[in-house]
Design a protein around this motif. Structure first.
Motif, short mmCIF file in Angstrom:
data_model
loop_
_atom_site.label_atom_id
_atom_site.label_comp_id
_atom_site.label_asym_id
_atom_site.label_seq_id
_atom_site.Cartn_x
_atom_site.Cartn_y
_atom_site.Cartn_z
N ASN A 85 -12.21 8.33 -6.35
CA ASN A 85 -10.77 8.56 -6.31
C ASN A 85 -10.09 7.27 -6.77
OD1 ASN A 85 -8.00 8.57 -5.33
ND2 ASN A 85 -8.56 10.39 -4.14
N GLN A 86 -9.53 7.29 -7.98
CA GLN A 86 -8.99 6.06 -8.57
C GLN A 86 -7.80 5.51 -7.81
OE1 GLN A 86 -8.24 7.11 -12.65
NE2 GLN A 86 -10.39 7.28 -13.17
N THR A 87 -6.96 6.40 -7.30
CA THR A 87 -5.79 5.94 -6.55
C THR A 87 -6.21 5.19 -5.29
OG1 THR A 87 -4.46 7.79 -7.38
CG2 THR A 87 -3.67 6.67 -5.40
N LYS A 88 -7.16 5.78 -4.54
CA LYS A 88 -7.63 5.13 -3.31
C LYS A 88 -8.41 3.86 -3.62
CE LYS A 88 -7.82 9.30 -0.43
NZ LYS A 88 -8.68 10.21 0.36
N ARG B 209 -3.04 1.40 -10.07
CA ARG B 209 -4.01 2.34 -10.63
C ARG B 209 -4.19 2.12 -12.13
NH1 ARG B 209 -3.84 7.48 -12.95
NH2 ARG B 209 -5.72 8.74 -12.60
N HIS B 210 -3.08 1.85 -12.84
CA HIS B 210 -3.21 1.66 -14.29
C HIS B 210 -4.02 0.39 -14.60
CE1 HIS B 210 -0.27 -1.65 -14.56
NE2 HIS B 210 0.48 -0.97 -13.73
N GLU C 63 -5.98 1.11 -4.41
CA GLU C 63 -5.35 0.62 -3.18
C GLU C 63 -6.31 -0.26 -2.40
OE1 GLU C 63 -3.57 2.52 0.93
OE2 GLU C 63 -3.19 3.56 -0.95
N SER D 277 0.83 -1.21 0.00
CA SER D 277 0.00 0.00 0.00
C SER D 277 0.86 1.25 0.00
CB SER D 277 -0.92 0.02 1.22
OG SER D 277 -0.16 0.19 2.41
N GLU D 278 0.32 2.31 -0.61
CA GLU D 278 1.05 3.58 -0.67
C GLU D 278 1.26 4.16 0.72
OE1 GLU D 278 2.59 4.94 -3.26
OE2 GLU D 278 2.01 3.09 -4.28
#
Length: 450
Positions: free
Chosen positions: A424-427, A436-437, A430, A137-138
């Motif tokens: 929110n695509q990033t969240k 994300r891609h 995750e 995870s980020e």
């Protein structure tokens, strides 16, 4: 720098399509259409990444993967089908860097290849299970990035986080990746030792200094000299012990009970708590001067529910450890991992790993299935048929097309994740435990506008 990618697949046309796509990204390619040709190419050519199909004319992709990993540390991306999902699980266990389901999306494959090529080889990034930490995870990567900057300094650290999030594991990682790694790491749970014994445990005593002291004892601090002292549950220390600890930190000297001599001390202190020390300071239950001494660098570990991208790699890694521990060759079905990844885990990593171990103990052989989870879990949200998954009202039968069913489940999970994260695509990525891609590609695939 030009990268070289080996494409191993008996479908000649597919190999050419992949090679053409990679060439446009500046990646060189070598093609092999069977296992023996692949191994020959690896022995004769410098290969940076292998794209490997599971089904080959002369060998299985698993056999080729094992042979590659025995000889060289080359990242391998497996190509498989939904029907071979257990093989994909086994491939990840053996060491595959990633796997994709056929039919593949060339753009996604290209992005994964480039990402793998760009990763430094031969360096430990601190995320591997061998170093005691597993994370994708980020949020946790940001925590580790902060830790990397200060791990070789003398700065004291305060690790905050709920019970079970991995504070002890992070403290060990800091020590094992610091200049003090050759010296002892001594962990002390301040809440587990009675107040009357804590001083002698920490600072040691001389023989005859009190009733029962039949032999001298160094104490935890002197035992850790040159290394690291980890004070867990630091918020449980009494005010009198806080004064004594502050003196040791400031003077870098220690006096054992029953002795009149000071011993010089060289330790790094890492403390941890699941309480708010700031509130304890405000309530005059924790000394402000000690708080600032311990809190030169503050690190907060997020709860597992806020970094669900870590659940899947934690499960895979723990399954490997359990197979070694119990001398089994069990696998775990991706649907079970999905169910586990959807759960909020109030007990954090500790609860997750306990659940996985319970499943492992009760399963004698084969693959851990959803039915095993539903039979053994005491948590209603895990043990119910639909659990915490987003396909609550759908009933599947054996006659359903597996590929279509999985696509429908995937679509509903994506929509649910995007809804919960306000698009929110990033969240969302995750939350789903994917890049994300990859999320963007899957959104396009089901007709959603990225």
């Amino acid at each position: 720098m030009t990268w070289n990618v080996l494409i191993v697949d008996d479908e000649e046309q597919l190999c050419k399509l992949i090679a053409r796509k990679l060439k446009k990204a500046g990646v060189g390619t070598v093609i092999a259409q069977n296992g023996q040709a692949a191994l020959k190419a690896i022995s004769e050519t410098t290969i940076d990444v292998v794209i490997l199909d599971y089904m080959l004319p002369d060998m299985t992709g698993i056999e080729v993967l094992r042979a590659i990993k025995e000889e060289k540390d080359i990242p391998v991306i497996m190509l498989t089908s939904y029907a071979n999902v257990e093989s994909a699980v086994l491939a990840m266990k053996i060491g595959a860097a990633d796997y994709l389901n056929k039919p593949i999306e060339l753009e996604e494959l290209k992005n994964i290849v480039v990402k793998v090529c760009q990763q430094p080889r031969g360096e430990d990034d601190g995320l591997s299970g061998n170093q005691g930490l597993v994370c994708e995870s980020e949020k946790m990567k940001k925590v580790l990035e902060l830790v990397r900057r200060v791990k070789d300094t003398e700065a004291s650290m305060l690790i905050l986080g709920e019970s079970g999030v991995g504070k002890t594991a992070l403290a060990k990682w800091i020590h094992e990746n610091s200049v003090r790694k050759q010296k002892p790491f001594v962990a002390i749970n301040c809440a587990a030792i009675p107040e009357t014994l804590l001083e002698s445990e920490l600072f040691g005593f001389r023989k005859g200094s009190f009733t029962g002291a039949t032999a001298s004892q160094k104490g935890k601090f002197l035992a850790a000299d040159g290394g690291t002292v980890f004070l867990d549950e630091i918020g449980e220390l009494s005010l009198s012990m806080q004064v004594k600890l502050l003196h040791v930190i400031e003077e870098k000297k220690i006096m054992q009970i029953g002795s009149n001599e000071y011993h010089s001390l060289d330790v790094r202190i890492i403390a941890a708590t699941n309480k708010s020390l700031k509130k304890l300071v405000e309530g005059q239950k924790f000394r402000e001067d000690l708080y600032y001494r311990l809190n030169l660098m503050e690190i907060e570990i997020p709860p597992l529910r806020d970094r669900k991208g870590d659940i899947s790699p934690l499960v895979w890694h723990h399954m490997e450890k359990l197979n070694d521990k119990y001398k089994k060759e069990l696998m775990i079905h991706p649907k079970v991992v999905q169910r586990l990844s959807a759960h909020n885990w109030p007990g954090n990593i500790r609860e997750l790993l306990n659940t996985v171990e319970r499943l492992h103990i009760l399963k004698r052989m084969g693959t851990i299935e959803l039915a095993d989870l539903e039979e053994t879990s005491t948590d209603e949200r895990l043990s119910s048929v639909d659990g915490n998954m987003p396909f609550d009202n759908k009933q599947w039968t054996a006659s359903d097309n597996l590929s279509q069913a999985l696509e429908e489940v995937e679509e509903q999970m994506i929509k649910k994740a995007l809804t919960e994260t306000n698009d929110n695509q990033t969240k969302a990525a995750e939350k789903l435990g994917i890049a994300r891609h990859t999320l963007i590609y899957k959104m396009k695939k089901i007709g959603m506008k990225p």
